[in-house]
Scaffold this motif. Sequence first.
Motif, PDB file in Angstrom:
ATOM      1  N   TYR A  73     -29.345  -3.464  15.131  1.00  0.00           N
ATOM      2  CA  TYR A  73     -29.628  -2.029  14.989  1.00  0.00           C
ATOM      3  C   TYR A  73     -29.608  -1.609  13.519  1.00  0.00           C
ATOM      4  CZ  TYR A  73     -29.305   3.014  15.869  1.00  0.00           C
ATOM      5  OH  TYR A  73     -29.527   4.376  15.896  1.00  0.00           O
ATOM      6  N   GLY A  74     -28.889  -2.363  12.699  1.00  0.00           N
ATOM      7  CA  GLY A  74     -28.851  -2.064  11.271  1.00  0.00           C
ATOM      8  C   GLY A  74     -29.584  -3.080  10.427  1.00  0.00           C
ATOM      9  N   THR A  79     -34.659  -2.754  13.130  1.00  0.00           N
ATOM     10  CA  THR A  79     -35.109  -1.389  12.872  1.00  0.00           C
ATOM     11  C   THR A  79     -36.614  -1.263  13.051  1.00  0.00           C
ATOM     12  OG1 THR A  79     -33.285  -0.995  11.334  1.00  0.00           O
ATOM     13  CG2 THR A  79     -35.216   0.416  11.118  1.00  0.00           C
ATOM     14  N   SER A 104     -34.359   5.104   7.677  1.00  0.00           N
ATOM     15  CA  SER A 104     -33.529   3.932   7.982  1.00  0.00           C
ATOM     16  C   SER A 104     -33.555   2.906   6.854  1.00  0.00           C
ATOM     17  CB  SER A 104     -33.999   3.297   9.294  1.00  0.00           C
ATOM     18  OG  SER A 104     -35.393   3.005   9.248  1.00  0.00           O
ATOM     19  N   THR A 160     -28.359   1.532   6.812  1.00  0.00           N
ATOM     20  CA  THR A 160     -29.587   1.511   7.602  1.00  0.00           C
ATOM     21  C   THR A 160     -29.344   2.066   8.996  1.00  0.00           C
ATOM     22  OG1 THR A 160     -30.431  -0.412   6.398  1.00  0.00           O
ATOM     23  CG2 THR A 160     -31.378   0.019   8.574  1.00  0.00           C
ATOM     24  N   ALA A 161     -28.252   1.636   9.626  1.00  0.00           N
ATOM     25  CA  ALA A 161     -27.948   2.059  10.994  1.00  0.00           C
ATOM     26  C   ALA A 161     -27.721   3.561  11.082  1.00  0.00           C
ATOM     27  CB  ALA A 161     -26.722   1.307  11.507  1.00  0.00           C
ATOM     28  N   LEU A 164     -31.008   5.487  10.491  1.00  0.00           N
ATOM     29  CA  LEU A 164     -31.817   5.422  11.711  1.00  0.00           C
ATOM     30  C   LEU A 164     -31.256   6.340  12.787  1.00  0.00           C
ATOM     31  CD1 LEU A 164     -34.130   4.088  13.318  1.00  0.00           C
ATOM     32  CD2 LEU A 164     -32.515   2.259  13.913  1.00  0.00           C
ATOM     33  N   THR A 165     -29.938   6.402  12.892  1.00  0.00           N
ATOM     34  CA  THR A 165     -29.305   7.261  13.893  1.00  0.00           C
ATOM     35  C   THR A 165     -29.641   8.723  13.676  1.00  0.00           C
ATOM     36  OG1 THR A 165     -27.482   5.776  14.423  1.00  0.00           O
ATOM     37  CG2 THR A 165     -27.051   8.120  14.659  1.00  0.00           C
ATOM     38  N   ALA A 183     -24.663   2.689  15.854  1.00  0.00           N
ATOM     39  CA  ALA A 183     -24.389   2.661  14.411  1.00  0.00           C
ATOM     40  C   ALA A 183     -22.946   2.250  14.140  1.00  0.00           C
ATOM     41  CB  ALA A 183     -24.678   4.034  13.802  1.00  0.00           C
ATOM     42  N   GLY A 208     -26.060   6.357   4.456  1.00  0.00           N
ATOM     43  CA  GLY A 208     -27.022   6.451   5.547  1.00  0.00           C
ATOM     44  C   GLY A 208     -27.170   7.858   6.067  1.00  0.00           C
ATOM     45  N   GLY A 212     -30.556  10.000   5.650  1.00  0.00           N
ATOM     46  CA  GLY A 212     -31.131  10.407   6.925  1.00  0.00           C
ATOM     47  C   GLY A 212     -31.287  11.907   7.038  1.00  0.00           C
TER      48      GLY A 212
END
Length: 224
Positions: A73-74, A79, A104, A160-161, A164-165, A183, A208, A212
């Motif tokens: 996920y990260g 991704t 992300s 990254t996680a 993305l979240t 995450a 992140g 984000g």
Amino acid sequence: MSESVAREVLASASGPRGSSPGKKIWQQRLALLAALVAGAMLAFQWDLPVARWLHAHRAPGIVREFFEAAEYYGHAVGTLLIIVTVGVLDPAKKRLLPWLLAASLGAGLTADVAKQLIERQRPRELDLANVEITTTITSVLPFLEGKVASHSFPSGHTATAFGLTVALSTLYRRGETWFVILACLVGVQRVQSLSHFPSDVLAGAAIGLLVGWLIADSKLKVAY
């Protein structure tokens, strides 16, 4: 950072679609970022004890496999697969895919840039029995010495996680609890695998979230 706190902040940060976040929302966001940064600083005193305990108490194979799967996920590849899946299952949002990538992978790249400020060795690279916390940092501003640091501080996977979240939670509010859980699992995996210290993960989460939020507010909410 507990799941309930993260969920509350992400939910308030998303706000009504099509609107800009108000002053109160950014106060909440900055409070969470400040808590993460303060937590990262405080975690320095626990970094080595945690790493030593994990080194001495290896998790069962099935537990390691679970966290290794969650790591994707990260991960850049994971991704990309998630974002492509969004485009396949929700074609109306295809135009937003570049901004999902920016939120992300952009957060991960920001963490990689931050690595050039402090060069820190990963726990798995150290003789944990004989190292001191100050000696985990081998260089400050390593780029001035012609080095390209890709080490421990901060965690790029965690950044990254969480980037993305935030992006996915903006588009799919019903899934935000699950996105937060994923995450957090990435952050746990980075510590459990001795790839990072807890302070690295907390710093990565802060990066992140910030990246984000900036992209979600300026691009995703406006377009959606």
